[in-house]
Design a protein around this motif. Structure first.
Motif, PDB file in Angstrom:
ATOM      1  N   ALA A 136      24.359  24.428  15.827  1.00 62.13           N
ATOM      2  CA  ALA A 136      25.517  23.636  15.368  1.00 62.13           C
ATOM      3  C   ALA A 136      25.177  22.149  15.321  1.00 62.13           C
ATOM      4  CB  ALA A 136      26.713  23.877  16.289  1.00 62.13           C
ATOM      5  N   PHE A 137      23.882  21.817  15.256  1.00 64.00           N
ATOM      6  CA  PHE A 137      23.440  20.423  15.323  1.00 64.00           C
ATOM      7  C   PHE A 137      23.926  19.590  14.131  1.00 64.00           C
ATOM      8  CE2 PHE A 137      20.094  23.384  13.976  1.00 64.00           C
ATOM      9  CZ  PHE A 137      19.974  23.029  12.649  1.00 64.00           C
ATOM     10  N   GLY A 138      23.923  18.274  14.328  1.00 58.10           N
ATOM     11  CA  GLY A 138      24.240  17.355  13.236  1.00 58.10           C
ATOM     12  C   GLY A 138      22.998  17.089  12.399  1.00 58.10           C
ATOM     13  N   ARG A 139      23.204  16.442  11.265  1.00 62.76           N
ATOM     14  CA  ARG A 139      22.098  16.110  10.372  1.00 62.76           C
ATOM     15  C   ARG A 139      22.002  14.600  10.241  1.00 62.76           C
ATOM     16  NH1 ARG A 139      24.075  21.278  10.887  1.00 62.76           N
ATOM     17  NH2 ARG A 139      23.546  22.666   9.191  1.00 62.76           N
TER      18      ARG A 139
ATOM     19  N   LEU B  74      20.487  16.340  14.985  1.00 60.38           N
ATOM     20  CA  LEU B  74      21.097  15.724  16.168  1.00 60.38           C
ATOM     21  C   LEU B  74      21.728  16.818  17.024  1.00 60.38           C
ATOM     22  CD1 LEU B  74      23.096  13.169  13.973  1.00 60.38           C
ATOM     23  CD2 LEU B  74      20.804  12.815  14.919  1.00 60.38           C
ATOM     24  N   PRO B  75      21.107  17.154  18.163  1.00 63.44           N
ATOM     25  CA  PRO B  75      21.645  18.238  18.997  1.00 63.44           C
ATOM     26  C   PRO B  75      23.070  17.929  19.480  1.00 63.44           C
ATOM     27  CG  PRO B  75      19.495  17.502  19.801  1.00 63.44           C
ATOM     28  CD  PRO B  75      19.925  16.521  18.768  1.00 63.44           C
ATOM     29  N   VAL B  76      23.893  18.976  19.568  1.00 68.41           N
ATOM     30  CA  VAL B  76      25.275  18.781  20.035  1.00 68.41           C
ATOM     31  C   VAL B  76      25.592  19.630  21.255  1.00 68.41           C
ATOM     32  CG1 VAL B  76      26.181  18.146  17.762  1.00 68.41           C
ATOM     33  CG2 VAL B  76      26.157  20.548  18.448  1.00 68.41           C
ATOM     34  N   GLY B  77      24.627  20.386  21.737  1.00 70.09           N
ATOM     35  CA  GLY B  77      24.878  21.222  22.912  1.00 70.09           C
ATOM     36  C   GLY B  77      24.915  22.701  22.579  1.00 70.09           C
TER      37      GLY B  77
ATOM     38  N   LYS C 171      14.720  12.271  14.429  1.00 73.00           N
ATOM     39  CA  LYS C 171      16.127  12.026  14.111  1.00 73.00           C
ATOM     40  C   LYS C 171      16.586  12.739  12.829  1.00 73.00           C
ATOM     41  CE  LYS C 171      16.682   7.608  16.532  1.00 73.00           C
ATOM     42  NZ  LYS C 171      15.409   7.620  17.289  1.00 73.00           N
TER      43      LYS C 171
END
Lengths: 80, 302
Positions: free
Chosen positions: B27-30, B20-23, B17
């Motif tokens: 450009a993933f989240g942290r 955080l993949p976004v597709g 965790k």
């Protein structure tokens, strides 16, 4: 050929002095030519002389003076 | 530390965790644990720089398109730039655009270029602030921002959007060169205190095209760019986590920056890739900070 090279430098070299005041051996970078300007000079030389600079010629020193450019163009033409 | 594939490293960061993949790649989240480490590293940079008297500046992650056009970025890196377009049409054109969107057809023809582009580096908005004559001791700015690079990749350290903490220096050539050398030592010391096996290397930027090969060769030959690298995916191809760029008079000429004696000022910047430093820490010490070596924990959680 140096005349053609000088014209290209006048148009693309962004020199801070008049090219006619420089000798063939004068350092073009000292005369204000930037790295980006030298790229435009390279591309204009290719178009004018219908040559392509091989990778090993894509170096700062090759474009450092009118005589250095002239030698490089001669060498590339001779290799054809 | 053995090598790891880009996919395995990505999956490990996701499993813990940390990201955080976004597709969309890059450009993933942290996640909060990731952010805690990133922020604490930023605090260490602040601590290391506290006696320098840097001016703090903060800019939005967009810049004036005219500054961008003037900066030669498009000449050097057209493939990385992100230009912002927006809709400026009428009701009929809006309907047409939405029809295209709903039918999965191209809709870029309804978009017009705006006055702003995405910031490609944190330092770009700083140079126009230097326009004019610098004080005797030059200027130093501390700035952090989200930056955009169009290079989608499954490799976690190659992101489309990430944060760079930068120090930007303007002054006489020797002031700027001395400052850079001092920070290179400081940066290495700081990263080594965190247990990262970093090394400095001469580097070049990913300039576009054949002209770019010449620019890169020039940059290397003149030793204008250094990177601090550390093994993340492999020892063979270490990852740059910090970069030092000496622009000589490039920005001084473009933005009319002068020193007290009337000469064109030189500029240099150094940037820490905050996500990359953070990922290097997770990769080096493990994905659970509670299990990191005590001496590293002591530095980050004093």
């Amino acid at each position: 050929m140096t005349e053609a090279i000088r014209n290209i430098l006048k148009e693309h070299g962004r020199l801070s002095v008049d090219i006619s005041t420089l000798t063939d051996a004068a350092d073009l970078y000292q005369a204000g030519m930037t790295s980006h300007a030298s790229v435009n000079v390279m591309l204009a030389l290719e178009a004018n002389f219908e040559i392509e600079f091989p990778d090993k010629f894509l170096r700062r020193s090759v474009f450092s003076s009118v005589s250095a450019i002239s030698e490089a163009v001669d060498e590339i033409r001779a290799a054809r | 530390m053995s090598d790891i594939s880009a996919q395995d490293f990505h999956d490990a960061l996701v499993a813990h965790k940390l990201i955080l993949p976004v597709g969309v790649p890059g450009a993933f989240g942290r996640g909060p644990v990731f952010e805690d480490v990133l922020r604490r590293f930023g605090d260490l940079v602040t601590e290391a720089a506290k006696d320098d008297g840097a001016e703090q500046m903060l800019f939005p992650p967009i810049i004036d398109r005219r500054v961008f056009e003037k900066s030669d970025y498009l000449e050097s890196f057209p493939q990385l730039a992100g230009t912002i377009f927006s809709f400026v049409g009428n009701d009929a054109q809006h309907r047409e655009m939405m029809n295209c969107v709903h039918e999965g057809k191209p809709w870029s023809q309804f978009q017009s270029m705006t006055e702003v582009v995405l910031a490609p580096a944190s330092c770009y908005p700083v140079y126009p602030q230097f326009t004019g004559t610098l004080p005797e001791k030059g200027r130093l700015v501390d700035v952090q921002n989200w930056v955009f690079r169009h290079e989608p990749s499954p490799e976690p350290t190659r992101m489309q959007s990430f944060r760079i903490r930068e120090m930007v220096r303007g002054g006489r050539p020797e002031q700027v060169a001395d400052w850079r050398d001092q920070w290179l030592e400081r940066g290495l010391t700081l990263l080594r205190r965190l247990g990262l096996p970093v090394e400095p290397v001469t580097a070049s930027d990913p300039f576009f095209g054949r002209g770019g090969r010449m620019l890169a060769a020039n940059q290397r030959m003149q030793k204008l760019k250094f990177e601090v690298v550390v093994p993340v995916l492999s020892k063979e191809k270490p990852t740059a986590i910090c970069s030092f760029n000496y622009h000589q008079d490039h920005f001084g000429l473009l933005f009319d920056i002068k020193t007290q004696d009337g000469q064109v000022a030189h500029t240099a910047c150094l940037g820490f890739g905050l996500e990359r430093v953070t990922m290097a820490l997770f990769r080096t010490h493990g994905y659970v900070p509670a299990e990191w070596p005590a001496e590293v924990r002591k530095v980050l959680w004093p």
